[in-house]
Design an enzyme around this catalytic site. Structure first.
Site, PDB file in Angstrom:
ATOM      1  N   ASP A 146     -27.402 -19.449 -27.784  1.00 56.62           N
ATOM      2  CA  ASP A 146     -27.845 -19.914 -26.465  1.00 56.62           C
ATOM      3  C   ASP A 146     -26.617 -20.148 -25.588  1.00 56.62           C
ATOM      4  O   ASP A 146     -25.686 -20.865 -25.972  1.00 56.62           O
ATOM      5  CB  ASP A 146     -28.640 -21.222 -26.625  1.00 56.62           C
ATOM      6  N   MET A 147     -26.609 -19.541 -24.402  1.00 60.26           N
ATOM      7  CA  MET A 147     -25.478 -19.712 -23.493  1.00 60.26           C
ATOM      8  C   MET A 147     -25.434 -21.144 -22.954  1.00 60.26           C
ATOM      9  O   MET A 147     -26.474 -21.781 -22.761  1.00 60.26           O
ATOM     10  CB  MET A 147     -25.584 -18.729 -22.332  1.00 60.26           C
TER      11      MET A 147
ATOM     12  N   ASP B 267     -30.727 -15.643 -21.235  1.00 59.16           N
ATOM     13  CA  ASP B 267     -29.483 -16.237 -21.751  1.00 59.16           C
ATOM     14  C   ASP B 267     -29.575 -16.709 -23.204  1.00 59.16           C
ATOM     15  O   ASP B 267     -28.785 -17.527 -23.642  1.00 59.16           O
ATOM     16  CB  ASP B 267     -29.071 -17.416 -20.869  1.00 59.16           C
ATOM     17  N   GLU B 268     -30.533 -16.171 -23.967  1.00 59.89           N
ATOM     18  CA  GLU B 268     -30.623 -16.558 -25.378  1.00 59.89           C
ATOM     19  C   GLU B 268     -31.036 -15.363 -26.235  1.00 59.89           C
ATOM     20  O   GLU B 268     -31.789 -14.492 -25.799  1.00 59.89           O
ATOM     21  CB  GLU B 268     -31.587 -17.734 -25.581  1.00 59.89           C
TER      22      GLU B 268
ATOM     23  N   TYR C 253     -26.113 -20.003 -15.810  1.00 59.12           N
ATOM     24  CA  TYR C 253     -26.000 -19.652 -14.390  1.00 59.12           C
ATOM     25  C   TYR C 253     -24.696 -20.207 -13.799  1.00 59.12           C
ATOM     26  O   TYR C 253     -24.048 -19.559 -12.983  1.00 59.12           O
ATOM     27  CB  TYR C 253     -27.202 -20.191 -13.615  1.00 59.12           C
TER      28      TYR C 253
ATOM     29  N   ARG D 299     -23.086 -33.412 -15.054  1.00 62.59           N
ATOM     30  CA  ARG D 299     -24.002 -34.246 -15.850  1.00 62.59           C
ATOM     31  C   ARG D 299     -23.412 -35.624 -16.123  1.00 62.59           C
ATOM     32  O   ARG D 299     -24.142 -36.603 -16.264  1.00 62.59           O
ATOM     33  CB  ARG D 299     -24.338 -33.546 -17.172  1.00 62.59           C
TER      34      ARG D 299
END
Length: 561
Positions: free
Chosen positions: A18-19, A120-121, A23, A60
């Site tokens: 998983d990236m 993206d996975e 984005y 985050r």
């Protein structure tokens, strides 16, 4: 409802890659000045600064979340960089992200069976590669272990150990480990090597989960983000699952998960363990009951599909609040734009990958009357897909009108559309060795456009020995012989109508001749393959066969409903 699948006879090594903030990473590669800065990617929408679709880890830390709008993110983190998704046709254009995702797939697919799960996975079946490593260079005999692999997170290892990397290295190199764990060790090393290669060649970091099945690999791939990987030994499965919320499990986030909570009081996977398989079958049927019993114990037979390309193509747009569509003209305007993009993508897929999409589907969300606060179910509608922008636009609008009719029923009330999308699905590879359908219609010396080459489909055993031709539009069958006689006896038949009827009949006979030519000239060994080739090719060319729509004139031909 989910169904239990047979378990593999031998242990497997499955990875879910998983990236990390995909984005954002793509935008940081496009603009290196964004690296290390609080950044978020926002969708094309000017309402309150747009919706956040990806948030960097730097942002985050300030409390920025994906559920926020751009304006709210700026209040929480004034220094945040908001990057807007590229725009085309007044909507988000994700092509730059799709292309970046393809770079990832090209690298990961070099080591085993690869299934592209999303933009993206990726799932990887590394069983063969792990077996080969275990046979030729087992970890316990290696003088040096790939450094990135020693940074793995191994479920079940004590978390308070002094030198974590030494403990991981010792676990990977255990000579007394069972066969399953030895395969996982090899899998962990292979995934670490792939992740480093992805970083070197694309500048993207990714995280991964390594386990004996897809379900477990997916569950742990995001446990230690960013740029880390997590391994699930069989001995650690039960302790990992026991406290896991039931809604975290794949296929249990919706109605089935809610039913488990409401009807059986199941909140965690551990709660599910207390129910016998027969009890679960009593509530949810034999197949789903068995599936629930197995996943509670970490058992899953779902295989990695060897698929590097997407299963479908879709384009959509939301219309929140005052932007809701309230009349057919506005809906058509947006459908035309969505269909134009969809047409470009499926045509590109046809040209580049020799794949054909069979089904066009329209989805919408709507409300009616004054029920602005309550979204009602707008029925999805599907039809055979015809290639060509104009044809897709025409068919999509008809699907919308049909769905709107069902949605409103007998009510004559106002309505509004808050979401609209079109998709192309049931995509099949073209069999190798087939020639352009146009050559059989126009002759071998005619000029053929590349866009129309190789318009055929693979074998579909379900068709038997019948030839199914998908109609572009519903038309009446050719009149029977008795009807023709009645018309001939009618001396008051309008001459103009008669001319039109003769032209229509001539067109139908021409269509039948085309079909006969195709049947005679297309030489494929399998009759089902030949049938599908003819049907799909005629659809792409816009040829309809109303004269044989109900089996009026040729045997072994019927129309697909």
């Amino acid at each position: 409802m989910p169904v239990a699948r047979p378990e593999p006879q031998e242990p497997r090594v499955i990875a879910h890659v998983d990236m990390d903030c995909f984005y954002v990473q793509v935008e940081q590669r496009r603009n290196p000045a964004l690296r290390g800065q609080p950044t978020a990617v926002v969708q094309y929408n000017d309402w309150k600064g747009g919706g956040l679709i990806a948030v960097s880890y730097e942002a985050r830390k300030f409390g920025v979340k994906r559920s926020m709008r751009g304006d709210e993110a700026k209040m929480v983190c004034p220094s945040i960089n908001l990057v807007q998704v590229p725009v085309a046709r007044d909507k988000a254009d994700l092509n730059v992200y799709r292309s970046a995702g393809s770079e990832l797939v090209a690298i990961l697919s070099t080591k085993g069976k690869c299934e592209r799960a999303s933009i993206d996975e990726v799932y990887l079946d590394l069983t063969d590669a792990a077996k080969e490593m275990l046979l030729e260079s087992p970890p316990e005999l290696l003088e040096l272990i790939f450094e990135e692999a020693t940074k793995s997170n191994i479920l079940g290892l004590p978390s308070d150990i002094g030198n974590r990397e030494d403990s991981v290295r010792a676990w990977l190199c255990r000579a007394d480990a069972d066969y399953q764990d030895k395969l996982l060790s090899c899998g962990a090393i292979i995934v670490a090597q792939l992740r480093v290669k992805v970083l070197e060649e694309t500048e993207f970091t990714c995280s991964a989960g390594i386990a004996h099945n897809k379900m477990l690999a997916k569950l742990v791939s995001g446990m230690h983000k960013p740029a880390q990987q997590t391994v699930v030994p069989s001995s650690a499965v039960q302790d990992f699952l026991v406290s896991l919320p039931i809604k975290k499990m794949k296929q249990l986030g919706g109605k089935l998960g809610s039913s488990l909570q409401d009807d059986l009081g199941v909140k965690t996977v551990g709660d599910l363990l207390s129910f016998a398989e027969e009890k679960l079958q009593e509530y949810y049927g034999v197949n789903t009951g068995t599936w629930l019993w197995k996943i509670a114990r970490g058992i899953s037979g779902e295989e990695v599909e060897d698929r590097l390309l997407p299963k479908s193509h879709g384009c959509g747009k939301t219309f929140p609040g005052p932007k809701a569509l309230r009349n057919n003209a506005s809906v058509k305007s947006w459908l035309d734009r969505l269909c134009e993009e969809l047409s470009e993508r499926i045509q590109s897929d046809l040209n580049q990958n020799k794949r054909i999409a069979q089904t066009l589907t329209l989805h919408a969300r709507a409300s009616k009357g004054n029920e602005c606060d309550s979204i009602k179910k707008f029925p999805s509608k599907s039809c055979p897909l015809r290639y060509g922008t104009g044809k897709i636009q025409e068919d999509a609008m008809k699907l919308f009108e049909s769905g709107l009719h069902d949605f409103l029923g007998s009510q004559n009330t106002k309505w509004s559309i808050t979401s609209l999308s079109v998709s192309a699905s049931k995509i099949f590879d073209i069999p190798s060795g087939t020639s352009s359908i146009l050559r059989y219609i126009k002759g071998p010396n005619s000029t053929v456009s590349p866009a129309n080459l190789d318009c055929s489909l693979p074998q579909d055993p379900s068709l038997g020995n019948k030839l199914y031709i998908t109609p572009n539009h519903e038309e009446q069958c050719e009149p029977s012989s008795s009807e023709k006689e009645d018309r001939g006896k009618n001396s008051n038949l309008d001459k103009q109508h008669q001319v039109k009827e003769e032209k229509r009949m001539s067109k139908k006979l021409t269509d039948v001749k085309v079909l006969k030519v195709l049947q005679n000239r297309i030489k494929l060994k399998n009759i089902s393959q030949r049938s599908l080739l003819i049907g799909t090719s005629l659809t792409l060319l816009g040829v309809t066969l109303p004269a044989v729509a109900r089996g009026c004139s040729m045997s072994k031909i019927s129309i697909q409903p």
